[in-house]
Design a protein around this motif. Structure first.
Motif, PDB file in Angstrom:
ATOM      1  N   GLN A 181       6.767 -11.404 -13.908  1.00  0.00           N
ATOM      2  CA  GLN A 181       7.372  -9.711 -14.005  1.00  0.00           C
ATOM      3  C   GLN A 181       5.832  -8.682 -13.708  1.00  0.00           C
ATOM      4  O   GLN A 181       6.402  -8.495 -12.467  1.00  0.00           O
ATOM      5  N   ALA A 182       4.941  -9.303 -13.586  1.00  0.00           N
ATOM      6  CA  ALA A 182       4.102  -8.463 -13.454  1.00  0.00           C
ATOM      7  C   ALA A 182       3.295  -8.863 -11.955  1.00  0.00           C
ATOM      8  O   ALA A 182       2.848  -8.061 -11.503  1.00  0.00           O
ATOM      9  N   ALA A 183       3.844 -10.165 -11.304  1.00  0.00           N
ATOM     10  CA  ALA A 183       2.982 -10.368  -9.759  1.00  0.00           C
ATOM     11  C   ALA A 183       4.089  -9.338  -9.329  1.00  0.00           C
ATOM     12  O   ALA A 183       3.461  -9.180  -8.019  1.00  0.00           O
ATOM     13  N   PHE A 184       5.670  -9.354  -9.595  1.00  0.00           N
ATOM     14  CA  PHE A 184       6.466  -8.955  -8.523  1.00  0.00           C
ATOM     15  C   PHE A 184       5.815  -7.202  -8.569  1.00  0.00           C
ATOM     16  O   PHE A 184       6.440  -6.351  -7.842  1.00  0.00           O
ATOM     17  N   ARG A 185       5.018  -6.689  -9.529  1.00  0.00           N
ATOM     18  CA  ARG A 185       4.872  -5.320 -10.066  1.00  0.00           C
ATOM     19  C   ARG A 185       3.878  -4.830  -8.696  1.00  0.00           C
ATOM     20  O   ARG A 185       3.897  -3.604  -8.455  1.00  0.00           O
ATOM     21  N   HIS A 186       2.669  -5.777  -8.541  1.00  0.00           N
ATOM     22  CA  HIS A 186       1.503  -5.386  -7.832  1.00  0.00           C
ATOM     23  C   HIS A 186       1.949  -5.673  -6.749  1.00  0.00           C
ATOM     24  O   HIS A 186       0.758  -5.842  -5.937  1.00  0.00           O
ATOM     25  N   MET A 187       2.636  -7.243  -6.266  1.00  0.00           N
ATOM     26  CA  MET A 187       2.869  -7.593  -4.846  1.00  0.00           C
ATOM     27  C   MET A 187       3.654  -7.443  -3.945  1.00  0.00           C
ATOM     28  O   MET A 187       4.855  -8.326  -5.328  1.00  0.00           O
ATOM     29  N   ALA A 188       4.913  -7.209  -3.362  1.00  0.00           N
ATOM     30  CA  ALA A 188       5.798  -8.068  -2.671  1.00  0.00           C
ATOM     31  C   ALA A 188       6.064  -9.237  -2.516  1.00  0.00           C
ATOM     32  O   ALA A 188       6.854  -9.603  -3.073  1.00  0.00           O
ATOM     33  N   LEU A 189       5.187  -9.898  -1.709  1.00  0.00           N
ATOM     34  CA  LEU A 189       5.417 -10.603  -1.772  1.00  0.00           C
ATOM     35  C   LEU A 189       4.722 -11.706  -2.893  1.00  0.00           C
ATOM     36  O   LEU A 189       3.472 -13.085  -2.162  1.00  0.00           O
TER      37      LEU A 189
ATOM     38  N   ALA B 145      11.906 -13.410   1.908  1.00  0.00           N
ATOM     39  CA  ALA B 145      10.480 -14.147   1.147  1.00  0.00           C
ATOM     40  C   ALA B 145      11.532 -14.903   0.357  1.00  0.00           C
ATOM     41  O   ALA B 145      13.069 -14.631  -0.320  1.00  0.00           O
ATOM     42  N   TYR B 146      10.955 -15.451  -0.962  1.00  0.00           N
ATOM     43  CA  TYR B 146      12.236 -16.361  -1.592  1.00  0.00           C
ATOM     44  C   TYR B 146      11.334 -16.234  -3.566  1.00  0.00           C
ATOM     45  O   TYR B 146       9.873 -16.006  -3.321  1.00  0.00           O
ATOM     46  N   ASP B 147      11.767 -15.936  -4.269  1.00  0.00           N
ATOM     47  CA  ASP B 147      11.272 -16.531  -5.698  1.00  0.00           C
ATOM     48  C   ASP B 147      12.151 -18.070  -6.430  1.00  0.00           C
ATOM     49  O   ASP B 147      13.184 -17.676  -6.161  1.00  0.00           O
ATOM     50  N   THR B 148      11.502 -18.144  -7.567  1.00  0.00           N
ATOM     51  CA  THR B 148      11.345 -19.518  -8.252  1.00  0.00           C
ATOM     52  C   THR B 148      12.770 -18.420  -9.747  1.00  0.00           C
ATOM     53  O   THR B 148      12.416 -18.343 -10.789  1.00  0.00           O
ATOM     54  N   VAL B 149      14.429 -18.810  -9.581  1.00  0.00           N
ATOM     55  CA  VAL B 149      14.533 -18.371 -11.114  1.00  0.00           C
ATOM     56  C   VAL B 149      15.404 -19.593 -11.595  1.00  0.00           C
ATOM     57  O   VAL B 149      16.376 -20.142 -10.950  1.00  0.00           O
ATOM     58  N   GLY B 150      14.736 -19.839 -12.759  1.00  0.00           N
ATOM     59  CA  GLY B 150      15.902 -20.935 -13.708  1.00  0.00           C
ATOM     60  C   GLY B 150      15.781 -22.155 -12.493  1.00  0.00           C
ATOM     61  O   GLY B 150      16.836 -23.038 -13.186  1.00  0.00           O
ATOM     62  N   GLY B 151      14.181 -22.591 -12.235  1.00  0.00           N
ATOM     63  CA  GLY B 151      13.819 -23.890 -11.324  1.00  0.00           C
ATOM     64  C   GLY B 151      14.738 -23.932  -9.676  1.00  0.00           C
ATOM     65  O   GLY B 151      13.914 -25.014  -9.803  1.00  0.00           O
ATOM     66  N   THR B 152      14.936 -23.414  -9.453  1.00  0.00           N
ATOM     67  CA  THR B 152      15.443 -23.199  -8.608  1.00  0.00           C
ATOM     68  C   THR B 152      15.119 -22.071  -7.240  1.00  0.00           C
ATOM     69  O   THR B 152      15.388 -21.102  -7.930  1.00  0.00           O
ATOM     70  N   GLN B 153      15.411 -22.372  -6.270  1.00  0.00           N
ATOM     71  CA  GLN B 153      15.097 -20.962  -5.062  1.00  0.00           C
ATOM     72  C   GLN B 153      16.084 -20.258  -4.925  1.00  0.00           C
ATOM     73  O   GLN B 153      17.062 -20.671  -4.962  1.00  0.00           O
TER      74      GLN B 153
ATOM     75  N   PRO C 277      10.495  -2.192  -1.321  1.00  0.00           N
ATOM     76  CA  PRO C 277       8.959  -2.635  -2.119  1.00  0.00           C
ATOM     77  C   PRO C 277       9.247  -1.147  -2.204  1.00  0.00           C
ATOM     78  O   PRO C 277       9.029  -0.077  -1.192  1.00  0.00           O
ATOM     79  N   ARG C 278       8.242  -0.883  -3.436  1.00  0.00           N
ATOM     80  CA  ARG C 278       7.564  -0.205  -3.855  1.00  0.00           C
ATOM     81  C   ARG C 278       6.567   0.471  -2.194  1.00  0.00           C
ATOM     82  O   ARG C 278       6.021  -0.586  -2.227  1.00  0.00           O
ATOM     83  N   ASP C 279       5.958   1.974  -1.845  1.00  0.00           N
ATOM     84  CA  ASP C 279       5.337   1.775  -0.927  1.00  0.00           C
ATOM     85  C   ASP C 279       3.960   1.954  -1.448  1.00  0.00           C
ATOM     86  O   ASP C 279       3.189   1.721  -2.604  1.00  0.00           O
ATOM     87  N   GLY C 280       2.978   1.159  -0.735  1.00  0.00           N
ATOM     88  CA  GLY C 280       1.662  -0.005  -0.701  1.00  0.00           C
ATOM     89  C   GLY C 280       1.980  -1.113  -1.067  1.00  0.00           C
ATOM     90  O   GLY C 280       1.274  -1.796  -0.916  1.00  0.00           O
ATOM     91  N   LEU C 281       2.577  -1.777  -1.239  1.00  0.00           N
ATOM     92  CA  LEU C 281       3.597  -3.035  -1.374  1.00  0.00           C
ATOM     93  C   LEU C 281       3.101  -3.786  -0.242  1.00  0.00           C
ATOM     94  O   LEU C 281       3.169  -4.708   0.127  1.00  0.00           O
ATOM     95  N   MET C 282       4.077  -3.369   1.355  1.00  0.00           N
ATOM     96  CA  MET C 282       3.461  -4.417   2.254  1.00  0.00           C
ATOM     97  C   MET C 282       3.177  -3.281   3.148  1.00  0.00           C
ATOM     98  O   MET C 282       3.697  -2.081   3.270  1.00  0.00           O
TER      99      MET C 282
ATOM    100  N   LEU D 278       0.267 -21.366  -9.968  1.00  0.00           N
ATOM    101  CA  LEU D 278      -0.835 -20.846  -8.615  1.00  0.00           C
ATOM    102  C   LEU D 278       0.211 -19.249  -8.913  1.00  0.00           C
ATOM    103  O   LEU D 278       1.407 -19.948  -8.416  1.00  0.00           O
ATOM    104  N   ALA D 279      -1.002 -18.561  -8.027  1.00  0.00           N
ATOM    105  CA  ALA D 279       0.012 -16.861  -8.480  1.00  0.00           C
ATOM    106  C   ALA D 279      -0.704 -16.781  -6.786  1.00  0.00           C
ATOM    107  O   ALA D 279      -2.451 -17.138  -6.674  1.00  0.00           O
ATOM    108  N   ARG D 280      -0.198 -16.069  -5.618  1.00  0.00           N
ATOM    109  CA  ARG D 280      -0.786 -15.759  -4.807  1.00  0.00           C
ATOM    110  C   ARG D 280      -1.777 -14.298  -4.739  1.00  0.00           C
ATOM    111  O   ARG D 280      -1.542 -13.564  -5.732  1.00  0.00           O
ATOM    112  N   MET D 281      -3.498 -14.330  -4.216  1.00  0.00           N
ATOM    113  CA  MET D 281      -3.632 -13.269  -4.569  1.00  0.00           C
ATOM    114  C   MET D 281      -3.373 -11.978  -3.901  1.00  0.00           C
ATOM    115  O   MET D 281      -2.931 -11.463  -2.989  1.00  0.00           O
ATOM    116  N   PRO D 282      -3.544 -10.682  -4.488  1.00  0.00           N
ATOM    117  CA  PRO D 282      -2.456  -9.787  -4.450  1.00  0.00           C
ATOM    118  C   PRO D 282      -3.626  -9.220  -2.932  1.00  0.00           C
ATOM    119  O   PRO D 282      -4.794  -9.077  -3.500  1.00  0.00           O
TER     120      PRO D 282
END
Length: 745
Positions: free
Chosen positions: A593-601, A100-108, A179-184, A478-482
């Motif tokens: 931070q909140a998004a990754f706490r409740h969904m892996a992707l 997967a990917y994430d953006t940190v400091g403006g770059t993926q 990831p925590r159990d249940g997120l994927m 824009l955020a991915r829907m859990p």
């Protein structure tokens, strides 16, 4: 001398002060050359020029070797961690993973979710133990970036760092998270039998860094080419005295080998000093990791040590190449007293000038042919043509200026203009001097233009994304829907205070393009976009945030609708639109931070964030290299222009000094300098800008680069200013030299 031997060249005649005592003749000739190079302003200029030229060529060659070494290390470590994918139901499946990917400091950055499927599964290279559910192992560089954003535990509890053997380069940004159990769900995982293959893994730097061929081409074009230009110019600096010395040796019977030993003696000290400095710098990089200034790239000493023999060969090769150029450019006058224009030496620019249109056609038209079918073969074709054009353009200018010299002589004779006559004879008699004078201007213009072209090379989506972000910044996310309603409620409940959310659903039209967008939000969310009394019809559809959203995701005639409702339970929505009622930017790290706490992707980004993050990563990698290498190349050319012009101005001043008696008017120096120095430089500026503009057309049409007319006018103005300065400097230098001249000097 007989053949290549000596028959009695006195040190005084050779311009040296070293007695020829016993010993080998080659050693004595080296000492003669070394002694002849000492003293005088021209000698000091040439020493500095040869030293810097050797250093530049050595470092440029070492940079190319280092690029190959880094590529070799990337391939080895990237292949060692490459997953061996297999069917999830296969008994060989030992690892579950999902890149997967994430953006940190403006770059993926790369985030790889993984967990062992069997007890004895080996973790990827550089990881001491498997992270447990909710734990993550990150690279040192990514750990610093996350801490800088204030979310060090964004992907989970950090339990370690990835060791260097698990990273393609020391500063790679990479994370392995369980990831925590249940997120994927089980069907989201990919399966692998282990790690280690024949090709690099498709995560990490392999996804975000341009191919190493780009660096090699940039290093050769932006650094090595100016270094070689400096070498040629430094080799001919102070040429007048050297040519007289060579003519004397030739008249006394010295063969080509004897003259070569003398020339080698003149160059041995600066070349040795430059080679020694380069060797020290390269050796430092072999001892430990070195962070390159400005670029910030951490160069791995482990990779360089594997290529140590090639690095040594690069440095020593520069120490051999520069003296070879000095000897090859040695020129013996057939007559030291002949005043005809041809006495300045044989004109050779015509042999090179005919290659200029050939390379220009290759760069402009050959590039288009090579790009047919989407092939990337146009890149080396364009590079070859561009380098060839920049290398041969000075010869074209010298050819034109030599013709100008003939016209000036005729005009001076016809009108009785002494300054024009002298300038014409000087230009016609010294085409090599003119070539060196204009070479730095032409190459510098081409170099600066190429930097601009490469830095502006982006596609239309990236340009649109940058324009959108410049307007809105982080005021819309824009955020991915859990996946589940519970995860949605939990995510929405942890958003920073003041953040409002809409559930976003798009409906395709008959052509398959998004034709309708529906935003479902609560009363506070509707109020954030101008709604009153929870009435979605009262919302301001012309709110710039909504307008830009529609521009990105809807077809030209699509419609945008607002509905009142709970975004956590909205049907058919796959994204969340986040904004604030006061229109201020959202705290992106806290939202992530909140998004990754409740969904892996998790996927949280501003409008056009995918294009922004991708281009930012490539720009951060290549842009910094182009800027730094371009700056070094321009600095080398500036120094080349300095030593060339200083030496030529001093020589021209001495040659024109007797005119102070004949002319009786100092204006003759101003006129001579105008036509001998100012006119060739202005002609070079015009040809350089016209050529650079033409060379830029393939990059503009095929690579999305921009080359504004204002930029070219600025370059032309800068080159014209340089020409005017050089004209003033030459006139001032010659007048000052002439004022102190008297017969016998």
């Amino acid at each position: 001398m007989t053949g290549d031997g000596a028959r009695g060249v006195s040190p005084a005649q050779a311009g040296a002060s070293v007695p020829l005592r016993g010993g080998r003749l080659w050693w004595q000739l080296l000492r003669v050359g070394r002694a002849a190079a000492r003293g005088g302003q021209e000698g000091r200029l040439r020493f500095a020029g040869l030293l810097l030229a050797t250093l530049a060529v050595a470092l440029g060659a070492a940079a190319v070797v280092a690029g190959l070494a880094v590529h070799d290390g990337r391939e080895a470590r990237g292949s060692a961690r490459a997953p061996q994918y297999t069917d999830p139901e296969s008994p060989r499946a030992a690892v579950r993973l999902f890149p997967a990917y994430d953006t940190v400091g403006g770059t993926q950055k790369s985030l790889v979710y993984l967990r062992p499927a069997v007890k004895d599964a080996a973790p990827p290279p550089g990881v001491r133990r498997w992270p447990r559910p909710g734990e993550v192992v990150v690279s040192p560089a990514l750990r610093r970036d996350l801490a800088r954003e204030g979310t060090p535990d964004r992907y989970g509890t950090v339990v370690g760092t990835i060791a260097p053997e698990g990273l393609e380069v020391p500063d790679e940004r990479l994370a392995y998270a369980n990831p925590r159990d249940g997120l994927m769900d089980d069907d989201q995982w990919l399966a692998a039998s282990g790690f280690g293959g024949t090709q690099r893994a498709h995560f990490g730097d392999a996804d975000f860094v341009r191919p190493d061929s780009w660096f090699l081409l940039s290093a050769c074009g932006f650094f090595l080419l100016p270094a070689l230009a400096l070498t040629v110019i430094a080799a001919r600096a102070g040429a007048a005295g050297r040519d007289r010395r060579v003519a004397l040796l030739r008249a006394l019977g010295a063969g080509s080998r004897a003259r070569a030993w003398v020339s080698l003696g003149e160059a041995v000290a600066p070349v040795a000093a430059g080679t020694l400095v380069a060797a020290v710098l390269v050796s430092t990089a072999l001892i430990g990791d070195v962070r390159l200034p400005y670029v910030g790239f951490l160069l791995s000493a482990v990779d360089l040590r594997r290529w140590a023999p090639a690095l040594c060969a690069a440095v020593l090769g520069a120490g051999l190449l520069v003296p070879a150029v000095v000897v090859a450019l040695h020129r013996a006058r057939r007559s030291g007293t002949d005043t005809r224009p041809v006495a300045g030496g044989r004109f050779r620019a015509g042999r090179v000038a005919w290659l200029f249109p050939v390379f220009l056609v290759v760069a402009v038209y050959g590039t288009g042919l090579a790009a047919q079918g989407g092939s990337l073969a146009w890149i080396p074709v364009y590079f070859t043509g561009t380098v060839g054009v920049l290398a041969t353009a000075p010869a074209v200018v010298a050819l034109l200026v030599r013709r100008l010299g003939v016209l000036l002589v005729r005009a001076g004779n016809r009108r009785g203009a002494g300054g024009v006559l002298v300038a014409g004879r000087w230009v016609h008699a010294h085409p090599g001097t003119v070539t060196r004078l204009v070479a730095t201007v032409v190459i510098a213009i081409g170099l600066v233009t190429q930097v601009q072209l490469h830095m502006s090379r982006v596609g239309a989506p990236v340009r649109e994304a940058r324009a959108t972000h410049a307007e809105l910044g982080d005021r819309v996310l824009l955020a991915r829907m859990p996946d589940t309603p519970a995860q949605r409620q939990a995510f929405l409940g942890e958003l920073p205070a003041g953040t409002e959310a809409f559930a976003l659903r798009t409906t395709a039209g008959p052509t398959g393009e998004p034709a309708r967008m529906t935003l479902t939000g609560s009363c506070p969310a509707l109020a954030a976009v101008g709604g009153r009394s929870c009435d979605p019809h009262a919302a301001d559809i012309t709110d710039r945030r909504l307008v830009r959203l529609a521009d990105w995701y809807l077809a030209p005639r699509g419609t945008l609708a607002l509905h009142k409702g709970d975004p956590a339970t909205a049907k058919g929505a796959d994204q969340l639109l986040l904004l604030r009622g006061d229109g201020k930017p959202l705290p992106v790290p806290a939202v992530k931070q909140a998004a990754f706490r409740h969904m892996a992707l998790a996927d949280v980004e501003p409008l056009g964030g995918g294009e922004l993050a991708g281009s930012a990563g490539w720009d951060a990698h290549l842009g910094a290299w182009i800027r730094s290498l371009g700056f070094l190349g321009i600095a080398l050319l500036a120094f080349a222009a300095l030593i060339n012009n200083l030496g030529d101005f001093l020589h021209l001043g001495r040659r024109l000094a007797p005119l102070t008696v004949l002319a009786g008017n100092p204006r003759v120096f101003t006129t001579t300098a105008l036509w001998a120095v100012g006119a060739p430089l202005i002609l070079a500026a015009l040809l350089g800008c016209l050529t650079a503009w033409w060379l830029g057309s393939p990059m503009v049409s095929m690579a999305g680069a921009t080359l504004p007319a204002s930029f070219m006018l600025l370059l032309l103005a800068a080159a014209t200013t340089f020409a005017a300065t050089a004209w003033w400097w030459t006139a001032r230098t010659t007048a000052r030299t002439a004022s102190g001249w008297h017969p016998g000097v």
